[in-house]
Design a protein around this motif. Structure first.
Motif, short mmCIF file in Angstrom:
data_model
loop_
_atom_site.label_atom_id
_atom_site.label_comp_id
_atom_site.label_asym_id
_atom_site.label_seq_id
_atom_site.Cartn_x
_atom_site.Cartn_y
_atom_site.Cartn_z
N ALA A 127 -5.05 23.35 36.67
CA ALA A 127 -3.62 23.05 36.86
C ALA A 127 -3.44 22.06 38.00
O ALA A 127 -2.61 21.13 37.91
CB ALA A 127 -2.84 24.33 37.14
N THR A 128 -4.20 22.23 39.06
CA THR A 128 -4.13 21.29 40.19
C THR A 128 -4.56 19.90 39.75
O THR A 128 -3.93 18.89 40.12
CB THR A 128 -5.03 21.78 41.34
N GLN A 129 -5.62 19.83 38.95
CA GLN A 129 -6.10 18.53 38.48
C GLN A 129 -5.09 17.87 37.54
O GLN A 129 -4.86 16.66 37.61
CB GLN A 129 -7.44 18.69 37.79
N VAL A 130 -4.52 18.66 36.63
CA VAL A 130 -3.54 18.11 35.69
C VAL A 130 -2.32 17.61 36.44
O VAL A 130 -1.80 16.51 36.15
CB VAL A 130 -3.14 19.17 34.65
N ALA A 131 -1.83 18.39 37.40
CA ALA A 131 -0.66 17.98 38.18
C ALA A 131 -0.92 16.69 38.94
O ALA A 131 -0.08 15.78 38.99
CB ALA A 131 -0.26 19.10 39.14
N SER A 132 -2.13 16.59 39.51
CA SER A 132 -2.49 15.37 40.24
C SER A 132 -2.56 14.16 39.31
O SER A 132 -2.07 13.08 39.65
CB SER A 132 -3.84 15.59 40.94
N LEU A 133 -3.15 14.36 38.12
CA LEU A 133 -3.24 13.25 37.16
C LEU A 133 -1.86 12.83 36.69
O LEU A 133 -1.57 11.63 36.58
CB LEU A 133 -4.09 13.69 35.96
#
Length: 268
Positions: A11-17
Motif C-alpha cells: 500500500a505504501t508503494q502503491v500510494a507513492s507511485l
C-alpha cells in the motif's frame, strides 16, 4: 513476514507511485492458482482507502468469453478453447476498453462473470467503479506472463498435454496470443506484483484445501481426482511464470508451503 505487513508494504508503494504519477494507476497482481491474489487485492484496496486513495479490484476471470463464444473458438481453432482459463478464453477487447476508460476517468462498469452459468452477468449487474477512483487492480493467474521460448514448446509437461495436445498445436496458439494480444494489454499496467508460489506441486494442495472447505460448507465441490485433472491445463504457464516473472515483475513475493510470505523483492 505476516500478510498484514505485506499489505502495508505494498500500500505504501502503491500510494507513492500514484503520487509520483498523479494519474489513474493500473496495478497487476499475478500468481498461480490458490496463491492468494484475490485476498491480497481486496486487502490492498481496503488499506489504500484508509490512506485516502480510492481503488477497486477486478479478476481476469471476469473477462472470460461466454460459453457460446468459446464454443465457436473450439470449433474454429481448437477444441480446448471450450474450457475457460487459458489465454484465448478472455475478451481482451473488453478488458482494453475497461483499462482505457479507467485511465481516461470515464464512467465505468466492471464485468462480472458467473461461473455457475458459465456466462457474464447482464450489464445491469456489473459493478460500477467509484467516481474518481485512483487505482484499478487486475488480478489473474496469467497476468503479465510472456510467451515461452520456442524450444520449450516441443515437449509435453503432463498427461493432459499428451492426451489433448500431442501435436503441440494448442500450446503454439496460446503462445502466439501471449506474444501479441495479451502483451498489448499487459503493457498498459504501471506495475506488476507476482506472488511466487515457487512450485506447481503446491497448487494441487492449495486447491484441495479450498475444495475440502467448500464440500464441508455446502456439500458440493470437486473430488481430489477432479482437482488434479482441473489444474493440469495450467501447469505449463504456471511453471513458466515462476521462472520468468520472478525476474521481470516489479515486486516479487516469495511464498512458503502454507502461503506465508518469505521475502519481498523489488519496488513499484
Amino acid at each position: 513476514m505476516p500478510s498484514s505487513l505485506l499489505v502495508d508494504n505494498l500500500a505504501t508503494q502503491v500510494a507513492s507511485l500514484w503520487r509520483r504519477k498523479q494519474a489513474p494507476l493500473l496495478l497487476a497482481i499475478s500468481g498461480m492458482q490458490g496463491s492468494g491474489k484475490s485476498t491480497l487485492s481486496q486487502n490492498l484496496i481496503k488499506q489504500l482507502y484508509g490512506d485516502n486513495i480510492t481503488g477497486v479490484a477486478v479478476s481476469l476471470d471476469d473477462f472470460y468469453f461466454d460459453a457460446n463464444e468459446r464454443a465457436q473458438l473450439a470449433q474454429q481453432v481448437h477444441p480446448l478453447y471450450q474450457q475457460r482459463g487459458l489465454p484465448g478464453s478472455h475478451d481482451l477487447a473488453l478488458l482494453q476498453q475497461v483499462l482505457c476508460d479507467f485511465k481516461q476517468q470515464r464512467a465505468l462498469l466492471l464485468p462480472v462473470f458467473d461461473k455457475a452459468s458459465d456466462n457474464k452477468l447482464s450489464k445491469s449487474q456489473w459493478r460500477p467503479v467509484p467516481e474518481g477512483a485512483q487505482v484499478l487492480i487486475v488480478e489473474g493467474w496469467c497476468v503479465g506472463v510472456t510467451a515461452q521460448p520456442a524450444a520449450q514448446l516441443g515437449y509435453d509437461v503432463n498427461d493432459f498435454e499428451r492426451k489433448h495436445d500431442h501435436d503441440g498445436y494448442f500450446r503454439h496458439c496460446v503462445n502466439r496470443l501471449l506474444a501479441t494480444n495479451y502483451q498489448e494489454v499487459f503493457e498498459q499496467f504501471d506495475g506488476l506484483v507476482f506472488l511466487n508460489g515457487q512450485s506447481f506441486s503446491r497448487v494441487y494442495r492449495w486447491r484441495l484445501q479450498q475444495e475440502h472447505a467448500l464440500r464441508a460448507q455446502t456439500g458440493k465441490g470437486m473430488t481430489d481426482e477432479e482437482v488434479l485433472a482441473f489444474i493440469q491445463p495450467f501447469q505449463r504457464l504456471s511453471e513458466w511464470a515462476v521462472t520468468s516473472l520472478s525476474e521481470s515483475a516489479n515486486v516479487v513475493v516469495d511464498l512458503g508451503e502454507d502461503r506465508e510470505v518469505l521475502t519481498v523483492r523489488g519496488q513499484l
